[in-house]
Enzyme design. Sequence first.
Site, mmCIF file in Angstrom:
data_model
loop_
_atom_site.group_PDB
_atom_site.id
_atom_site.type_symbol
_atom_site.label_atom_id
_atom_site.label_comp_id
_atom_site.label_asym_id
_atom_site.label_seq_id
_atom_site.Cartn_x
_atom_site.Cartn_y
_atom_site.Cartn_z
ATOM 1 N N SER A 128 28.807 36.431 40.003
ATOM 2 C CA SER A 128 29.861 37.392 40.342
ATOM 3 C C SER A 128 29.583 38.108 41.663
ATOM 4 C CB SER A 128 29.938 38.439 39.229
ATOM 5 O OG SER A 128 30.643 39.570 39.665
ATOM 6 N N TYR A 152 35.313 38.394 44.575
ATOM 7 C CA TYR A 152 36.285 39.480 44.641
ATOM 8 C C TYR A 152 36.518 39.645 46.133
ATOM 9 C CZ TYR A 152 35.922 40.762 39.700
ATOM 10 O OH TYR A 152 35.986 40.767 38.331
ATOM 11 N N THR A 178 38.756 35.150 42.009
ATOM 12 C CA THR A 178 39.388 35.851 40.888
ATOM 13 C C THR A 178 40.588 36.636 41.391
ATOM 14 O OG1 THR A 178 37.289 35.954 39.753
ATOM 15 C CG2 THR A 178 38.979 37.486 39.008
ATOM 16 N N HIS A 284 40.729 37.075 31.898
ATOM 17 C CA HIS A 284 39.602 37.976 32.113
ATOM 18 C C HIS A 284 39.097 38.541 30.770
ATOM 19 C CE1 HIS A 284 37.917 39.790 35.924
ATOM 20 N NE2 HIS A 284 37.259 40.515 35.043
ATOM 21 N N ASP A 315 38.896 29.976 30.161
ATOM 22 C CA ASP A 315 38.080 30.980 29.460
ATOM 23 C C ASP A 315 38.962 32.021 28.808
ATOM 24 O OD1 ASP A 315 38.471 33.431 30.980
ATOM 25 O OD2 ASP A 315 36.895 32.856 32.366
HETATM 26 C C1 FNR Z 1 33.796 39.974 33.256
HETATM 27 N N1 FNR Z 1 34.575 39.024 33.925
HETATM 28 C C2 FNR Z 1 34.466 38.900 35.291
HETATM 29 N N2 FNR Z 1 35.186 37.947 35.949
HETATM 30 C C3 FNR Z 1 35.055 37.780 37.291
HETATM 31 O O1 FNR Z 1 35.721 36.912 37.845
HETATM 32 N N3 FNR Z 1 34.167 38.561 37.987
HETATM 33 C C4 FNR Z 1 33.422 39.523 37.402
HETATM 34 O O2 FNR Z 1 32.631 40.196 38.040
HETATM 35 C C5 FNR Z 1 33.585 39.728 36.013
HETATM 36 N N4 FNR Z 1 32.885 40.709 35.372
HETATM 37 C C6 FNR Z 1 32.963 40.832 33.996
HETATM 38 C C7 FNR Z 1 32.188 41.788 33.353
HETATM 39 C C8 FNR Z 1 32.184 41.858 31.966
HETATM 40 C C9 FNR Z 1 31.317 42.883 31.293
HETATM 41 C C10 FNR Z 1 32.990 40.977 31.218
HETATM 42 C C11 FNR Z 1 32.983 40.989 29.702
HETATM 43 C C12 FNR Z 1 33.788 40.053 31.856
HETATM 44 C C13 FNR Z 1 35.449 38.087 33.174
HETATM 45 C C14 FNR Z 1 34.714 36.827 32.780
HETATM 46 O O3 FNR Z 1 34.422 36.027 33.902
HETATM 47 C C15 FNR Z 1 35.534 35.966 31.805
HETATM 48 O O4 FNR Z 1 36.807 35.713 32.358
HETATM 49 C C16 FNR Z 1 35.700 36.600 30.432
HETATM 50 O O5 FNR Z 1 34.543 37.301 30.040
HETATM 51 C C17 FNR Z 1 36.018 35.516 29.413
HETATM 52 O O6 FNR Z 1 36.318 36.070 28.170
HETATM 53 P P1 FNR Z 1 35.254 36.204 26.967
HETATM 54 O O7 FNR Z 1 34.490 34.889 26.862
HETATM 55 O O8 FNR Z 1 34.370 37.362 27.301
HETATM 56 O O9 FNR Z 1 36.151 36.446 25.808
#
Ligand code: FNR
Length: 387
Positions: A128, A152, A178, A284, A315
């Site tokens: 990330s 980002y 993203t 997300h 996801d």
């Molecule tokens: C995320 N996700 C996320 N996505 C992304 O593109 N950049 C990021 O920095 C983050 N940070 C992030 C932090 C936390 C604490 C969570 C729980 C999620 C989203 C992540 O990539 C993904 O899309 C989801 O977590 C998928 O869903 P599940 O498996 O958690 O249900």
Amino acid sequence: MAERFGSYQNEIYLQGYGGTKPAFSTDATRLEESAAQVLEPEPFFYVAGAAGSGATARANRAAFDRWKIVPRMLTDATERDLSTTVLGTPMPAPVLLAPVGVQSIVHPEAEAATARAAAGLGLPTVLSTASSTSIEDVARACGDGARWFQLYWPNDPEVCASILGRAQRAGYSVLVVTLDTWTLAWRPADLDRAYLPFLHGLGMAVPFTDPVFRSRLDKAPEDDTPSAVLRWISMVTGTDRDWTALPFLREHWDGPIVLKGIQHVDDARRAADAGMDGIAVSNHGGRQVDGAVASLEVLPEIAAAVGDRIEVLFDSGIRTGADVLKALALGARAVLLGRPYVYGLAHSGEEGVRHVLRSLLADFDLTMGLSGYRKVAELTPAALRRS
Ligand code: FNR
């Protein structure tokens, strides 16, 4: 030689012949509960939380229950090969670690521990932009392991180009952009605690180690952290773009590009028309739009529309081997796992992530075999029935 992921079961049952109980559950649907015991409320709710009422996160899980696997018998599925290649990255199973920012709030070894666990199993990590560990340090932790970089998108083009250049030089092969988090959603669990880790200077390793970002500051982040944090937050939030912005990424990234956050079939088509290499059908994990459609709900129509033109990743809500099988049968080439591995990290660092990943892979492997499949390419919607 294909990996026998299911053998994790034998290790658990047979070790020392009496068996060895794992330190925490093999069932990822229960890890939220146990992570709540080992984390302080602020980081726990930051990870577990969702947008608004949590309706989207609940819908993500409920969508998996609407599809049932119809097992087939006498298919000679003793030997299975779950390996695949996605966007030039070979992997022993179609599972990647989703980009999750600011992992230092759950464990001091953070993204480096995650990267070591993933690389040890041959699974790609998606790092990330909001990482608490630098691009280069995570690359070192990966060693020879595959790594992708999630962006980002900073609204300062030179800062963006600098970050992308660093990721490429450090061996990240695929860019995941993203789109669904150009500003932060209304997240009551964090709002009620007035907790946003970034405002404490966490999850800032990528900009703080970036020479171009640093050149934008009056004082170094070490000397004036709050100003540096605010500068960065204003670069990565508050700017929504349109489709004409994508050529910038092509100019600054040599490898495949994936758009993450796609939920509408027209957006999937536009991504393909724009020459993107892949999309991640994702909401997300329900953290952005409350009351939104489940990510699995839209997967079949999106895969049918663009699956032959671009790679479709998925996801949001993956917890079990059956979930992986269902997402692949409905058209995903691979899935990204989010919260469960972060709970593993919270429980016991690298070893915890490893346990979560091995559990998912073993469950997937056994479910594939018992359902009558030897290869992921054999999975089609015919493997399922909608109830
Ligand atoms: C995320 N996700 C996320 N996505 C992304 O593109 N950049 C990021 O920095 C983050 N940070 C992030 C932090 C936390 C604490 C969570 C729980 C999620 C989203 C992540 O990539 C993904 O899309 C989801 O977590 C998928 O869903 P599940 O498996 O958690 O249900």
